[in-house]
Design an enzyme around this catalytic site. Structure first.
Site, short mmCIF file in Angstrom:
data_model
loop_
_atom_site.label_atom_id
_atom_site.label_comp_id
_atom_site.label_asym_id
_atom_site.label_seq_id
_atom_site.Cartn_x
_atom_site.Cartn_y
_atom_site.Cartn_z
N ARG A 86 0.84 -1.20 0.00
CA ARG A 86 0.00 0.00 0.00
C ARG A 86 0.87 1.25 0.00
NH1 ARG A 86 -2.01 -3.66 3.85
NH2 ARG A 86 -4.09 -4.48 3.37
N LYS A 132 -2.34 -2.17 7.67
CA LYS A 132 -3.71 -1.67 7.77
C LYS A 132 -4.57 -2.52 8.70
CE LYS A 132 -7.71 -0.47 4.91
NZ LYS A 132 -8.25 -0.46 3.52
N HIS A 147 -3.82 3.64 -5.66
CA HIS A 147 -4.15 2.33 -5.06
C HIS A 147 -4.46 1.28 -6.12
CE1 HIS A 147 -5.09 -0.05 -1.54
NE2 HIS A 147 -6.18 -0.50 -2.14
N ARG A 207 -1.95 -1.43 -6.69
CA ARG A 207 -2.02 -2.63 -5.85
C ARG A 207 -2.88 -3.70 -6.53
NH1 ARG A 207 -1.44 -4.79 -0.69
NH2 ARG A 207 -3.34 -5.49 0.38
N HIS A 249 -3.60 -9.43 2.52
CA HIS A 249 -5.05 -9.46 2.66
C HIS A 249 -5.45 -10.43 3.77
CE1 HIS A 249 -4.89 -7.78 -1.52
NE2 HIS A 249 -5.83 -7.02 -1.00
N TYR A 252 -9.20 -7.67 -5.45
CA TYR A 252 -7.95 -7.12 -5.99
C TYR A 252 -7.39 -7.95 -7.14
CZ TYR A 252 -7.48 -3.71 -2.23
OH TYR A 252 -7.68 -2.65 -1.39
#
Length: 285
Positions: A158, A183, A237, A240, A263, A272
């Site tokens: 990220r 995150k 983003h 990613r 993740h 994603y």
């Protein structure tokens, strides 16, 4: 009367929702990594008239009316986050502060979330974007933007993780980068490809940070570069997403792929990973 217990409603249901929001903001939000966004969200809710309601009078219909009003001003995802925050505040008051109150937010129907973004650049578009980010073309542009974008494509990290990455957490011999805080609140090691190693070796060590620029620099430079490159609707983003799709071709094992990307669950990972029917046809022969 049967239980031999009694709760004074004046001490719980007569408290205003705004007071709960304020207490939550001061005691709980400050402990979170995402406190800035939650502080802003709670502040916005506190300025709305629902903050003036007592918990006795704060009903599902009132929150539904709040939802419908906010949907005229904000996106579905924004309203969903606000409703989730409202529910979290009331639930915390029930469990941690011992308040005997109901949670009307649990019964409010949430707006439908939009599908995940699927904006991937074609090779020619990516070349144009990197060309416009190149500092050699303009003396006022940062020389760190191109390596930042390339590292994002190679590692699927990220933006915040890349901008906070420290040299002492990079082991070029073991080919890993350590992220002490991510995150989802967990640390992780990110494996580095040969291309990522080459990028890191080419960087000047002028600071303890690998990419010594602020997020504001990226926020200002990114849309300008996209505009100059004639690229619409592409966020940083989205790199990613591109990186995750590339890594999935090398790491078909979902557990290994999620270990690289960070993740927390497969459902989020699916948002994603983007492929095409043509690519799947080639794989199945």
């Amino acid at each position: 009367m049967d239980d031999g217990t009694w709760v004074d409603p004046a001490g719980t249901t007569d408290i205003t929702f705004g007071k709960l929001l304020g207490r939550y903001k001061e005691s709980v939000t400050q402990t979170k990594r995402s406190r800035r966004s939650e502080e802003y969200r709670i502040g916005k809710i506190m300025r709305h008239k629902i903050a003036e309601y007592s918990m006795r009078n704060l009903t599902t219909s009132i929150l539904a009316e709040y939802r419908d009003q906010r949907l005229k001003e904000a996106s579905n995802s924004c309203v969903c986050r606000e409703l989730a925050t409202i529910s979290a505040v009331i639930t915390h008051a029930q469990r941690e502060w011992g308040l005997s109150i109901n949670n009307p937010a649990k019964l409010v129907k949430k707006p439908r979330l939009p599908p995940g973004r699927n904006r991937l650049l074609k090779p020619a578009e990516l070349d144009r974007l990197l060309h416009e980010l190149n500092a050699e073309r303009h003396e006022l542009r940062s020389k760190w933007l191109v390596p930042l974008a390339n590292l994002a494509l190679e590692t699927a990290m990220r933006q915040g993780e890349l901008l906070s990455l420290l040299w002492r957490h990079v082991d070029l011999e073991r080919r890993v980068a350590y992220l002490p805080i991510t995150k989802n609140g967990k640390d992780r090691y990110v494996p580095l490809s040969s291309a990522a190693i080459a990028i890191l070796k080419s960087l000047d060590r002028v600071d303890e940070r690998v990419i010594p620029i602020s997020q504001n620099v990226v926020l200002c430079a990114w849309p300008r570069a996209c505009k100059r490159a004639d690229i619409e609707d592409f966020h940083f983003h989205d790199l990613r997403h591109m990186a995750t799709t590339r890594l999935a071709q090398k790491l078909p094992n979902v557990i290994e792929l999620s270990a690289v990307t960070g993740h927390s669950n497969v459902q989020m990972l699916k948002r994603y990973y983007h492929t095409t029917p043509e690519e799947l046809a080639l794989k199945i022969g």
